[in-house]
Design an enzyme around this catalytic site. Structure first.
Site, PDB file in Angstrom:
ATOM      1  N   SER A 156     -36.231  65.688  26.545  1.00  0.00           N
ATOM      2  CA  SER A 156     -37.042  64.825  26.655  1.00  0.00           C
ATOM      3  C   SER A 156     -36.603  63.575  27.622  1.00  0.00           C
ATOM      4  O   SER A 156     -35.331  63.257  27.538  1.00  0.00           O
ATOM      5  CB  SER A 156     -37.296  63.945  25.037  1.00  0.00           C
ATOM      6  N   TYR A 177     -34.257  60.211  17.608  1.00  0.00           N
ATOM      7  CA  TYR A 177     -34.610  61.182  18.504  1.00  0.00           C
ATOM      8  C   TYR A 177     -33.916  60.967  19.796  1.00  0.00           C
ATOM      9  O   TYR A 177     -33.772  62.150  20.452  1.00  0.00           O
ATOM     10  CB  TYR A 177     -36.194  61.007  18.649  1.00  0.00           C
TER      11      TYR A 177
END
Length: 245
Positions: free
Chosen positions: A142, A155
């Site tokens: 990501s 995350y």
């Protein structure tokens, strides 16, 4: 249309979103695809149906990538079906955004088990089946791993770990001609991540030089490139696909 002819790919978490688009794109280029899913059998079956309707070859296999036996079964069944493995796309993952005060050990382990441990387990088993001539491992990370936003502590940390896996294994597996790269998507509109028409879209567009939210095929086209021989001299890279976000 035949960049991946005679190649076999496993795509984890491929029943929807970015994973399903990657599975379809690999199949369009000639790869035989294993569509992994855990809970969404209907979605996985729909991906397989779309691939076969388009002339491709695919099967769906259920497996929880956080459990060793499930992962072992995934790759053994894949190998029984197609006899080899050339491409592994570690796409399965989860996210949750919350302030530091709200983070719990349960949530930490939930995200790290899926995003980090799951990636490691799939690579371990995949290495036992990868073609002796080499192959390509693609980890879906990501943009949050290099440009984190607030509320993304766990995350972002988990995806930074994925990038570390990529760079470490690119060195460890290079002698086997196995390439390992990370794709770092920015905010992307998917069935499970509805951005269009929200305040999030306004924020993303305002902070993205190319002026829009990402689409799954933005990521899938890069996955095809990294899976193919066109990228035979590329390994250990973190490639952002975020429009500059």
């Amino acid at each position: 249309m035949n960049k991946l002819k005679n190649k076999t790919a496993v795509v984890s978490g491929a029943s929807k979103g970015i994973g399903s688009e990657i599975a379809k794109a690999l199949a369009r280029e000639g790869a035989k695809v294993i569509v992994n899913y855990f809970s969404d059998q209907r979605g996985a079956d729909a991906v397989v149906k779309a691939i076969t309707k388009n002339g491709g070859i695919a099967i769906a296999i259920k497996a929880d990538i956080t459990k060793e036996q499930d992962v072992k079964n995934l790759f053994e069944n894949s190998f029984k079906e197609f006899g080899k493995l050339d491409i592994l796309v570690n796409n399965a993952g989860i996210y949750n955004f919350e302030p530091i005060e709200a983070v719990t050990s349960k949530e930490f382990y939930r995200q790290f088990n899926s995003n980090v441990l799951g990636t490691i387990l799939c690579i371990q088993e995949g290495l036992k089946k990868i073609n002796e001539k080499g192959g390509s491992i693609i980890n879906i990370s990501s943009i949050a791993s290099v440009k984190p936003t607030s509320m993304s502590l766990v995350y972002s940390a988990s995806k930074s770990a994925v990038d570390s896996i990529t760079q470490t294994l690119s060195k460890e597996l290079g002698e086997k001609n196995i390439r390992v790269n990370s794709i770092l998507p920015g905010p992307t509109q998917t069935d499970g991540n509805q951005i269009i028409g929200t305040d999030v879209e306004k924020f993303v567009v305002a902070n993205t030089p190319l002026g829009r939210v990402g689409k799954p095929n933005d990521i899938s086209e890069l996955a095809v490139f990294l899976a193919s021989d066109d990228s035979s001299w590329i390994t250990g890279q973190k490639i952002g696909v975020s429009g500059g976000f």
